[in-house]
Design a protein around this motif. Sequence first.
Motif, PDB file in Angstrom:
ATOM      1  N   ILE A 150      13.847 -29.454 -12.314  1.00  0.00           N
ATOM      2  CA  ILE A 150      15.048 -28.618 -12.217  1.00  0.00           C
ATOM      3  C   ILE A 150      14.652 -27.137 -12.319  1.00  0.00           C
ATOM      4  O   ILE A 150      15.170 -26.290 -11.588  1.00  0.00           O
ATOM      5  CB  ILE A 150      16.055 -29.016 -13.324  1.00  0.00           C
ATOM      6  N   ASP A 151      13.689 -26.844 -13.195  1.00  0.00           N
ATOM      7  CA  ASP A 151      13.171 -25.476 -13.284  1.00  0.00           C
ATOM      8  C   ASP A 151      12.654 -25.018 -11.922  1.00  0.00           C
ATOM      9  O   ASP A 151      12.895 -23.897 -11.482  1.00  0.00           O
ATOM     10  CB  ASP A 151      11.996 -25.402 -14.273  1.00  0.00           C
TER      11      ASP A 151
ATOM     12  N   ASN B 157      12.454 -33.396 -21.041  1.00  0.00           N
ATOM     13  CA  ASN B 157      11.604 -32.218 -21.264  1.00  0.00           C
ATOM     14  C   ASN B 157      10.384 -32.149 -20.346  1.00  0.00           C
ATOM     15  O   ASN B 157      10.028 -31.077 -19.868  1.00  0.00           O
ATOM     16  CB  ASN B 157      11.108 -32.199 -22.708  1.00  0.00           C
TER      17      ASN B 157
ATOM     18  N   SER C 293      18.574 -31.058 -22.142  1.00  0.00           N
ATOM     19  CA  SER C 293      17.272 -31.673 -21.967  1.00  0.00           C
ATOM     20  C   SER C 293      16.887 -32.489 -23.200  1.00  0.00           C
ATOM     21  O   SER C 293      17.071 -32.048 -24.329  1.00  0.00           O
ATOM     22  CB  SER C 293      16.269 -30.557 -21.713  1.00  0.00           C
ATOM     23  N   LEU C 294      16.367 -33.683 -22.950  1.00  0.00           N
ATOM     24  CA  LEU C 294      16.004 -34.623 -24.018  1.00  0.00           C
ATOM     25  C   LEU C 294      14.557 -35.067 -23.825  1.00  0.00           C
ATOM     26  O   LEU C 294      13.979 -34.820 -22.780  1.00  0.00           O
ATOM     27  CB  LEU C 294      16.905 -35.862 -23.936  1.00  0.00           C
TER      28      LEU C 294
ATOM     29  N   PHE D 184      21.771 -34.772 -17.862  1.00  0.00           N
ATOM     30  CA  PHE D 184      20.803 -35.044 -18.922  1.00  0.00           C
ATOM     31  C   PHE D 184      19.425 -35.089 -18.268  1.00  0.00           C
ATOM     32  O   PHE D 184      19.172 -35.940 -17.419  1.00  0.00           O
ATOM     33  CB  PHE D 184      21.100 -36.379 -19.618  1.00  0.00           C
TER      34      PHE D 184
ATOM     35  N   SER E 152       8.772 -34.277 -11.749  1.00  0.00           N
ATOM     36  CA  SER E 152       8.530 -32.912 -12.219  1.00  0.00           C
ATOM     37  C   SER E 152       8.389 -31.906 -11.077  1.00  0.00           C
ATOM     38  O   SER E 152       8.347 -30.714 -11.307  1.00  0.00           O
ATOM     39  CB  SER E 152       7.290 -32.870 -13.108  1.00  0.00           C
TER      40      SER E 152
ATOM     41  N   VAL F 232      22.743 -28.288 -17.976  1.00  0.00           N
ATOM     42  CA  VAL F 232      21.716 -29.261 -18.304  1.00  0.00           C
ATOM     43  C   VAL F 232      21.500 -29.353 -19.815  1.00  0.00           C
ATOM     44  O   VAL F 232      21.445 -28.332 -20.491  1.00  0.00           O
ATOM     45  CB  VAL F 232      20.384 -28.854 -17.623  1.00  0.00           C
TER      46      VAL F 232
ATOM     47  N   ASP G 160      13.120 -32.001 -16.217  1.00  0.00           N
ATOM     48  CA  ASP G 160      13.436 -30.601 -16.499  1.00  0.00           C
ATOM     49  C   ASP G 160      12.507 -29.643 -15.719  1.00  0.00           C
ATOM     50  O   ASP G 160      12.994 -28.681 -15.119  1.00  0.00           O
ATOM     51  CB  ASP G 160      13.396 -30.323 -18.004  1.00  0.00           C
ATOM     52  N   PRO G 161      11.187 -29.917 -15.689  1.00  0.00           N
ATOM     53  CA  PRO G 161      10.343 -29.076 -14.830  1.00  0.00           C
ATOM     54  C   PRO G 161      10.778 -29.125 -13.365  1.00  0.00           C
ATOM     55  O   PRO G 161      10.689 -28.117 -12.662  1.00  0.00           O
ATOM     56  CB  PRO G 161       8.943 -29.683 -14.989  1.00  0.00           C
TER      57      PRO G 161
END
Lengths: 145, 580
Positions: free
Chosen positions: A27-28, A20, A45-46, A17, A115, A43, A24-25
């Motif tokens: 992981i990006d 956003n 994303s919340l 989890f 991030s 993943v 998530d950035p």
Amino acid sequence: MSAPPGVHASGPRILVFSTNNISDPGIDLAGSAHMHYPASVVVISLPCSSGVKPSWIVHALERGFDGVFIAADGGDCAYLSDCTDRTGKVVQEAQRLLTERGGDPRRLKMAAVCSVCAESFASHMEKFHAALAKLEPASAGGSHG
Amino acid sequence: MSDDTPTPRRIGVFICHCGGNISDYVDVEQVRQAVAGEAEVVTAKTTMFACSDAAQQEMTEAITQDNLDGIVVASCSPKLHLFTFRAMADRAGLNPYRYVQANIREQCSWAHRGEMPAATAKATAIVRAAVARAEASEPLATMRIETQPRALVLGAGVAGLRAALALADMGLTVTIAERAQRPGGWAATFGRTFARDRSGAEMVEELLRRVHEHEHITLFTGAELIEKSGSVGDFTAVLRVANGDTVTLNVGAIVVATGFQDYQPTVGEFGWGLPDVVTLPQYKRMLDAGQGLHRADGRPVKTVTFLYCVGSRQGEEVERPNRYCSRYCCTAACHAGIVSAEQAPGLHQVHLFRDMRTYGKYELLYEEAQRAGAVFLRWDPEEPPVVASDAGGLTVRVKDRLLGGEELEIPTDLLVLVTGMVPRENATLLNALKLPLGGDGFFNEIHPKLRPVETVANGVFIAGTAQGPKTIAESVASSLAAVSKTAALLLKGYVDLEPFVAEVDEERCTWCGKCLDACPYKAIEKVAVAGKEVARIIPALCKGCGGCALPCAENAIDVKGYTDEQVLGMIDALLEEAAE
Ligand SMILES: Cc1cc2nc3c(=O)[nH]c(=O)nc-3n(C[C@H](O)[C@H](O)[C@H](O)COP(=O)(O)OP(=O)(O)OC[C@H]3O[C@@H](n4cnc5c(N)ncnc54)[C@H](O)[C@@H]3O)c2cc1C
């Protein structure tokens, strides 16, 4: 109903989890930088990690994920200054539910992923993946697996 | 949730090759075939570039022709094209919140190169989850908020002052809060500055004169933001001003231009703490004072050595390294060399640099400094210079890379540590704004390339060196970028907020009040519905974090777009492969 945990082609399946705007950035970035982590990591994303419902975690583990990882906002959360404590409570509650239902609380992990924390994310995944591979396969599913 | 949704749903899926960025590592055709078979997927296509006009055209046509009520685009991270595809859906008459992005590039193809079967299986799972989320999506409407035509600028350095003037010139009312007693920031303390040798002090004076004359600008000095509430377009900001009073403002946007601090070396770092070892800002003050260059004991300086990269581009040798380049310092040191040569003819100058980063037109200053007699030696970070002092004075020992590592001993009257930029200490501000910082401790933009001055806090923009090291010209450029984002927001008169707010199931709710306690935004109120007390969300105040859901024993709270139905559906879809 689901494949027994641990027998999936690429080893233990991990549900992350993420959030956003923060993890998530991160992981990006791990992807953009071609860092390696297992392909059995997926993943959802919340907006914020304190919004993860313990029931989702239980559902994921009982339906066939071998591990759930909360890539938490930590101190970077733009919504809640006490996000870390709140996410900690989500984990506690989920572990309580899991234990009650015969699941293994070690299948849930949380760590703050910022991030730009690409490397730390990849390394968390590698470690968690390895740790899950060592657990007894049947423990997550309980009677619901 | 809503039962007016016609079943079965009609979902369209578009899977992007992204040139080869995706299709080189994921078998996109196999993904397409796998999801085409899903019950509610009526069309599934692959496309070379989903973001291209032609592909978007194809999607809008599919939406109308196939009568789609949901669409999934499987391509890059939503950070890139979420708004592109929402606008596409909107143009085609599909509610934009029935479009779902599936990230199969950053979180799949790029992360799992050379593992095509595994990456393809993962991409399939990701797309299936997106389909599940789209299937359970509801049409949502944005919330329109009227914006206040007023802005708050934090910091009165060049970035803040320039932003305030530009905003006020567009008719917006501007308040500047400057924490120091004196406005102007660093530039106000400078004499000659590169690139054109204009005096920093004079430049700031001119900006301040215009600020004072401007009828739409109020400047508070000794003032700090202590509280911020409300949301984009309509913030309430509380300032603590010089005499200890508070001033409450109602503003539509906030520009953070709170600048930088100079790096403070630790004692012993390159001789710091020894007499006649100074930092670049200290040296610049000596130059600007124009009283000649003197050692601590009053004797004139005949040799000056500049040691570059102090506090920048650090490695593991320090505990919390500043890994970044501070950008301004190579040029500022060369410029200081040029000014020194003019002020003290005959002065010996040695510049010990690591890499010379006088980028762009500043390269000319590097050449000029050499022509002015400065000697440049390059050191290796593996073997940095060592500073020692004895009765005879200071010496710097350095292995010159260009002389094949030969060790040189340079006696020097004055050693200037060319210190970098670090973030300003700003605990009060950080607490009030709740803005995330980047890994380097400066304020972080949403996207370093595409959205360089916006932050995760809607309506809060960053300008100048608060964001990271910059020269004056770069600070002003970023400040004017923040101005254009601020003005675009405030001059339009309204802003549409994302509809992803929390929602209470009034049947389940038994009003215990725990959600209210969990919400720092006061976005929950108690209302009576058919004689029963329940919680209700105030959408304009709700941020959609979902933090109120945990304490709810009745599981009566969902965040729109992330409902139980959607998340559980995604989890099941992600596992589908294993259940085959
Ligand atoms: C030694 C040296 C020499 C330089 N020489 C040059 C040069 O020749 N040419 C060039 O282009 N650049 C030069 N620079 C870089 C230049 O100083 C910066 O680019 C510029 O000053 C950045 O402006 P700013 O407004 O972003 O930040 P600042 O100048 O730091 O201004 C920020 C302001 O915000 C205020 N503030 C901080 N926190 C708060 C708060 N919480 N609330 C309210 N206000 C707050 C501060 O008091 C300050 O007044 C030099 C820098 C140094 C250190």
